[in-house]
Design a protein around this motif. Structure first.
Motif, PDB file in Angstrom:
ATOM      1  N   LEU A 194      -6.684  -3.506  10.251  1.00 56.86           N
ATOM      2  CA  LEU A 194      -6.279  -4.909  10.334  1.00 56.86           C
ATOM      3  C   LEU A 194      -5.155  -5.074  11.351  1.00 56.86           C
ATOM      4  O   LEU A 194      -4.235  -4.251  11.423  1.00 56.86           O
ATOM      5  CB  LEU A 194      -5.816  -5.400   8.956  1.00 56.86           C
ATOM      6  N   THR A 195      -5.236  -6.144  12.122  1.00 57.26           N
ATOM      7  CA  THR A 195      -4.223  -6.409  13.133  1.00 57.26           C
ATOM      8  C   THR A 195      -3.863  -7.893  13.142  1.00 57.26           C
ATOM      9  O   THR A 195      -4.574  -8.728  12.573  1.00 57.26           O
ATOM     10  CB  THR A 195      -4.723  -6.023  14.538  1.00 57.26           C
TER      11      THR A 195
ATOM     12  N   ASP B 182       1.502  -8.274   8.906  1.00 58.91           N
ATOM     13  CA  ASP B 182       1.764  -6.839   8.826  1.00 58.91           C
ATOM     14  C   ASP B 182       2.824  -6.530   7.776  1.00 58.91           C
ATOM     15  O   ASP B 182       3.626  -7.391   7.397  1.00 58.91           O
ATOM     16  CB  ASP B 182       2.193  -6.287  10.189  1.00 58.91           C
ATOM     17  N   LEU B 183       2.824  -5.293   7.298  1.00 57.58           N
ATOM     18  CA  LEU B 183       3.674  -4.891   6.179  1.00 57.58           C
ATOM     19  C   LEU B 183       5.153  -5.085   6.471  1.00 57.58           C
ATOM     20  O   LEU B 183       5.891  -5.605   5.616  1.00 57.58           O
ATOM     21  CB  LEU B 183       3.402  -3.427   5.821  1.00 57.58           C
TER      22      LEU B 183
ATOM     23  N   ILE C  11       7.206  -4.093  -1.959  1.00 55.43           N
ATOM     24  CA  ILE C  11       5.792  -3.911  -1.654  1.00 55.43           C
ATOM     25  C   ILE C  11       5.573  -2.519  -1.061  1.00 55.43           C
ATOM     26  O   ILE C  11       6.226  -2.126  -0.094  1.00 55.43           O
ATOM     27  CB  ILE C  11       5.292  -4.992  -0.677  1.00 55.43           C
ATOM     28  N   GLY C  12       4.646  -1.773  -1.658  1.00 51.17           N
ATOM     29  CA  GLY C  12       4.392  -0.414  -1.212  1.00 51.17           C
ATOM     30  C   GLY C  12       3.584  -0.370   0.071  1.00 51.17           C
ATOM     31  O   GLY C  12       3.013  -1.374   0.505  1.00 51.17           O
ATOM     32  N   PRO C  13       3.480   0.804   0.671  1.00 53.27           N
ATOM     33  CA  PRO C  13       2.805   0.919   1.966  1.00 53.27           C
ATOM     34  C   PRO C  13       1.291   0.932   1.896  1.00 53.27           C
ATOM     35  O   PRO C  13       0.623   0.792   2.919  1.00 53.27           O
ATOM     36  CB  PRO C  13       3.324   2.264   2.491  1.00 53.27           C
ATOM     37  N   TYR C  14       0.722   1.091   0.696  1.00 52.86           N
ATOM     38  CA  TYR C  14      -0.726   1.252   0.604  1.00 52.86           C
ATOM     39  C   TYR C  14      -1.423   0.260  -0.325  1.00 52.86           C
ATOM     40  O   TYR C  14      -2.524  -0.195  -0.027  1.00 52.86           O
ATOM     41  CB  TYR C  14      -1.068   2.673   0.125  1.00 52.86           C
ATOM     42  N   ASP C  15      -0.833  -0.056  -1.471  1.00 51.07           N
ATOM     43  CA  ASP C  15      -1.586  -0.745  -2.514  1.00 51.07           C
ATOM     44  C   ASP C  15      -1.673  -2.259  -2.333  1.00 51.07           C
ATOM     45  O   ASP C  15      -2.370  -2.922  -3.094  1.00 51.07           O
ATOM     46  CB  ASP C  15      -0.990  -0.440  -3.892  1.00 51.07           C
ATOM     47  N   ALA C  16      -0.978  -2.832  -1.344  1.00 50.35           N
ATOM     48  CA  ALA C  16      -0.997  -4.277  -1.165  1.00 50.35           C
ATOM     49  C   ALA C  16      -1.059  -4.640   0.313  1.00 50.35           C
ATOM     50  O   ALA C  16      -0.624  -3.873   1.182  1.00 50.35           O
ATOM     51  CB  ALA C  16       0.240  -4.906  -1.808  1.00 50.35           C
ATOM     52  N   ILE C  17      -1.620  -5.813   0.585  1.00 49.58           N
ATOM     53  CA  ILE C  17      -1.604  -6.388   1.925  1.00 49.58           C
ATOM     54  C   ILE C  17      -1.126  -7.828   1.801  1.00 49.58           C
ATOM     55  O   ILE C  17      -1.166  -8.421   0.718  1.00 49.58           O
ATOM     56  CB  ILE C  17      -2.980  -6.340   2.616  1.00 49.58           C
TER      57      ILE C  17
END
Length: 409
Positions: free
Chosen positions: A154-155, A187-188, A202-208
């Protein structure tokens, strides 16, 4: 996707920590901003699911992902019991959610590491009473799920669509028809640095994240559990599950979604809980004075036979009978009967007693049957119809039903 936050101090709660308490945030100010979506075209969302309570009132969304399974948010189902809710696949108008079109539920599975304080791992699987091939005489396609690679690709500039029956403004009214809105990927780093409470967790993997810096378009209260998708090849691919945010469509307060691609990796949550090993993950107790015999069926709907290797018993739970001591063949059901002494199972400060089972199944190598103590049942009209109000004020504070401000939606 958002619900109300109470001015109550609670502790961080992980599901595996037995619905235990911890500390959370205070109530946010309400924004009058309109959530800028439009009514969806009837028939466009044939894989979407409406989740309704026993009175047939909508309270959350979901998506049909094939077979007998629906994907939704964990916070939608905290404290629920089997029989207290139903599912309607391919729904469009809430006024047409008749009991005749509802599909019963045999079990549901919260992510074992769901944390109701930070909403990490806010994802759940509902297991229906039958495999779904048609609804209202029409073939039901399953929702295509994003892979981990898709999610990582995703971008900026990618546009999602999110759909649901949530309120059209924060604390507003819910439409009868399904609505949808387009929101861009965020973006995160940008999402974590809004300066708003909770976003830095917010974690680096489990959420967008998705939304507009200036607000104005967003999912909202009652949209919880619904799909965040990208339209491609004439259909939808699901990237997220509506989870939470700071209010609805507020400036610099993006929507946060469970990252489907992360949970869709081989051996991860979605594969494990749709493998066909069916059981009751959570049995609810309302009193610590209760003594009850509980029957725990285990059904093998998977494509392989398996054996139980070991069972670890918690205090207060005693095995009475067990027909699961031999190989569980494909299609077979066995049962473990236990006596539960709630006073011993739930000593001070402990609200869950976990029966841990290890198997030789290649996908479901372990499972947990949990005895769960809660103080009150959800009250009629709780967070479920409109944006999720409460389970009892304590449980709303604890689990944030339907909040999306840090209000689940």
């Amino acid at each position: 996707m958002k619900a109300k936050v109470l001015s109550v101090a609670i502790g961080l709660i992980t599901f595996s920590g037995a619905y235990a308490q911890s500390s959370d945030s205070a109530q946010r100010m309400v924004s009058p901003r309109i959530v800028g979506g439009t009514p969806a075209v009837e028939g466009d969302w044939s894989s979407i699911a409406a989740i309704t309570d026993s009175s047939n009132k909508h309270f959350c969304g979901g998506s049909f992902i094939g077979g007998r399974y629906v994907l939704t948010a964990a916070h939608c189902l905290i404290g629920e019991s089997i029989g207290s809710f139903n599912v309607h696949i391919g729904a469009y108008d809430r006024r047409n959610l008749s009991k005749d079109s509802s599909i019963g539920v045999v079990s549901y599975y919260l992510h074992p590491d769901y944390n109701a304080g930070t909403y990490a791992n806010d994802i759940a699987i509902i297991e229906l009473e039958k495999e779904i091939k048609e609804s209202n005489g029409k073939t039901v396609p399953k929702m295509l799920l994003a892979s981990f690679g898709d999610a990582n690709s995703l971008t900026k500039g990618d546009i999602f669509t999110v759909a649901g029956w949530g309120t059209l403004r924060e604390d507003g009214y819910k439409p009868y028809e399904l609505n949808e809105v387009d929101v861009p990927f965020v973006d995160l780093a940008t999402c974590q640095n809004t300066g708003k409470e909770g976003y830095d967790d917010i974690g680096p993997y489990d959420a967008i994240c998705a939304g507009l810096e200036d607000g104005g378009k967003d999912s909202c209260q009652g949209d919880s559990g619904g799909p965040l998708v990208i339209k491609e090849n004439g259909g939808y691919k699901q990237y997220g599950v509506v989870s939470w945010g700071d209010g609805c469509a507020r400036k610099n307060a993006y929507g946060v979604y469970a990252n489907v691609g992360y949970f869709n990796q081989s051996g991860n949550f979605i594969e494990k809980y749709t493998a066909g090993v069916s059981y009751t993950q959570n049995t609810i107790f309302m009193s610590k004075e209760e003594k009850r015999r509980v029957s725990l069926p285990l059904t093998n709907r998977s494509n392989e036979r398996f054996d139980i290797r070991s069972i670890t018993w918690p205090d207060g739970v005693t095995e009475v009978a067990n027909s699961c001591t031999t190989t569980i063949e494909i299609g077979d059901t066995c049962t473990i009967d236990v006596d539960v002494d709630a006073a011993a199972a739930f000593p001070a400060g402990q609200d869950t007693a976990n029966i841990q089972i290890e198997t030789d199944h290649t996908v479901v190598s372990e499972l947990s049957m949990n005895m769960v103590y809660i103080t009150e049942k959800k009250q009629e009209g709780s967070g479920k119809s409109g944006g999720s109000t409460s389970l009892a004020m304590l449980l709303l504070a604890m689990f944030g039903f339907g909040l999306r401000a840090k209000r689940k939606r």
